[in-house]
Design an enzyme around this catalytic site. Structure first.
Site, PDB file in Angstrom:
ATOM      1  N   HIS A 155       0.804  -1.216   0.000  1.00  0.00           N
ATOM      2  CA  HIS A 155       0.000   0.000   0.000  1.00  0.00           C
ATOM      3  C   HIS A 155       0.840   1.272   0.000  1.00  0.00           C
ATOM      4  O   HIS A 155       0.309   2.357  -0.258  1.00  0.00           O
ATOM      5  CB  HIS A 155      -0.950  -0.004   1.204  1.00  0.00           C
ATOM      6  CG  HIS A 155      -1.996  -1.058   1.130  1.00  0.00           C
ATOM      7  ND1 HIS A 155      -3.264  -0.836   0.636  1.00  0.00           N
ATOM      8  CD2 HIS A 155      -1.967  -2.386   1.453  1.00  0.00           C
ATOM      9  CE1 HIS A 155      -3.975  -1.948   0.676  1.00  0.00           C
ATOM     10  NE2 HIS A 155      -3.202  -2.910   1.167  1.00  0.00           N
ATOM     11  N   ASP A 359       3.968   9.075  -1.300  1.00  0.00           N
ATOM     12  CA  ASP A 359       2.727   8.421  -0.886  1.00  0.00           C
ATOM     13  C   ASP A 359       2.387   7.329  -1.888  1.00  0.00           C
ATOM     14  O   ASP A 359       2.491   7.546  -3.103  1.00  0.00           O
ATOM     15  CB  ASP A 359       1.582   9.432  -0.834  1.00  0.00           C
ATOM     16  CG  ASP A 359       0.678   9.219   0.362  1.00  0.00           C
ATOM     17  OD1 ASP A 359       0.561   8.057   0.795  1.00  0.00           O
ATOM     18  OD2 ASP A 359       0.095  10.190   0.858  1.00  0.00           O
TER      19      ASP A 359
END
Length: 468
Positions: A155, A359
């Site tokens: 993730h 991110d």
């Protein structure tokens, strides 16, 4: 496939119907197919059990928890996972805190969990492992003799090859990941970095079908951009929304940022960019407000305490230099806010300010777009370093290290005419819908089901032991 699905993640939902995009998607998948969700027990044990225990509602699928001691938590979770792997993956090798205890704890917990999963997994079962806490889990399961399909999804960003030099030699990501049948990553850039890692390894070869042949193993590496539960978030944002009531205590035009308090989110530079905008705005009577919501996380780690102190100092200085008796330019909230309230705040805000240094995807960017009123949408200012920027190219893309560029983007967003705002929103919303989290989980599991292994794991295990 006749077997069941086993999901493995660090945390496990205990409520009958959990909220949150990823958790809800996995819950819905297991609710439909049945199976097992395995995660950590929030209660520490002096002597962790060797067996998994039932936790939470069991009506539609099993929820099983693995126990940890306080030492496990300090070494496996706070230590190796979040003081070594997290900074390496987020390009902050300078923040790595190396300790043999951390490495030993990480391997101990993964090996124990592998034994526990092996006891409940059948030969036809399919295992879906989530995130950096469990990089070596497939290797440990293969060593025990599990021959079923195992998938992995990361993730967070995949680390650059140069940053992997901060890892200890035993933490060989190529060896660990090659034991999975399918490695899912957020972006095409992540896939490129993963392939670069394999190309640097002796014995690794890129096949015509896109898989990596590593010794006798073959592993697929693909991007699966994760999303949100779009329709649910749209409905929440639209429900009983009264813009005047929500914004009555927020003077002027609202700019919003919502991030966990993490050094990867670029929050100090965001505050500086907003301060720069206030200094340079042409109309000094204009009173925009930045609302930054930053819930605490991992405050036991020193790097997280440091950034909290820095933000508090920056916020105090910015307000001290710019505030009026009836106007507070920056509102900094260091706690969780209910998701329903966040959806309404997103819909109210004229600008979504999302500027991380690194991110994996950043679902706040997608939530902000989903919450907008199509007739009068706000503008997303988005870091080029966020995974979401790879597809959401109609956002105002910025360099999160460039204070001037971010300041100018704020000015552009606040002054943007309606027609341009609508065009940018429409393009971004198309990508948000295309990556709905339900579609994401379905696409990944279909790909894992279709993956094929061209080797005998018993022969691999023998070769792997000989080369270790």
């Amino acid at each position: 496939m006749s077997g069941k699905l086993i999901v493995v993640s660090n945390r496990i939902p205990t409520a009958a119907t959990p909220s949150g995009g990823l958790v809800f998607a996995l819950h819905e998948t297991l609710r439909k197919t049945g199976g097992i969700w395995i995660g950590s027990d929030p209660e520490f044990q002096a002597d962790p059990s060797d067996t998994l225990k039932e936790i939470g509602d069991q009506s539609t699928y099993q929820r099983l928890a693995f126990e940890m001691s306080e030492t496990d938590y300090q070494t496996f979770y706070l230590g190796f996972a979040n003081s070594v792997l997290w900074p390496v993956c987020h390009r902050r090798g300078d923040l790595v805190q190396m300790s043999r205890r951390f490495e030993e704890g990480y391997r101990r917990v993964n090996k124990r969990l592998a034994r526990q999963i092996f006891e409940v997994a059948g030969p036809e079962d399919m295992i879906w492992v989530h995130d950096y806490h469990f990089f070596p889990l497939a290797a440990d399961l293969r060593e025990l003799g599990f021959e079923g399909k195992i998938g992995f999804f990361l993730h967070i960003p995949f680390p650059a090859l140069g940053d992997m030099g901060a890892l200890p030699p035993s933490a060989n990501l190529a060896h660990w990941l090659a034991d999975y049948d399918l490695v899912g990553l957020q972006t095409r850039s992540d896939v490129a970095r993963c392939l670069e890692m394999f190309r640097s390894e002796l014995g690794a070869e890129l096949m015509h079908d896109g898989k990596i042949k590593y010794g006798e193993r073959r592993v697929g590496v693909r991007s699966f951009p994760i999303g949100i539960d779009v329709e649910a978030f749209v409905a929440t944002a639209e429900k009983s929304t009264n813009r005047e009531e929500i914004a009555k205590d927020l003077s002027g035009e609202l700019i919003i940022g919502v991030d966990r308090l993490d050094y990867s989110k670029g929050l100090p530079n965001r505050f500086r960019a907003f301060g720069r905008y206030l200094e340079t705005r042409k109309d000094k009577e204009r009173r925009p407000s930045l609302l930054q919501i930053a819930p605490p996380t991992r405050e036991e780690v020193s790097a997280y305490r440091d950034i909290r102190f820095e933000l508090e100092e920056l916020a105090g200085r910015l307000n001290g230099e710019n505030a009026e008796l009836d106007w507070t330019p920056l509102r900094y909230i260091h706690r969780n806010i209910d998701r329903d309230v966040l959806a309404k705040l997103f819909r109210t805000a004229r600008v979504g300010f999302v500027t991380p240094f690194a991110d994996g995807m950043n679902l706040v960017a997608k939530e902000y777009i989903a919450a907008q009123d199509p007739e009068d949408p706000g503008v997303l200012v988005l870091s080029r370093m966020a995974g979401a920027a790879e597809d959401m190219t109609e956002a105002l893309l910025v360099n999160p290290y460039d204070i001037e560029e971010m300041s100018e983007a704020l000015a552009q967003a606040l002054d943007m005419p309606l027609e341009e705002r609508q065009a940018r929103y429409t393009a971004c919303m198309k990508r948000v819908r295309a990556t709905d989290v339900g579609r994401w989980s379905e696409n990944y599991l279909n790909a894992l089901k279709d993956s094929r292994r061209d080797l005998s794991w018993s022969s691999f295990n023998e070769r792997h032991k000989n080369s270790a």
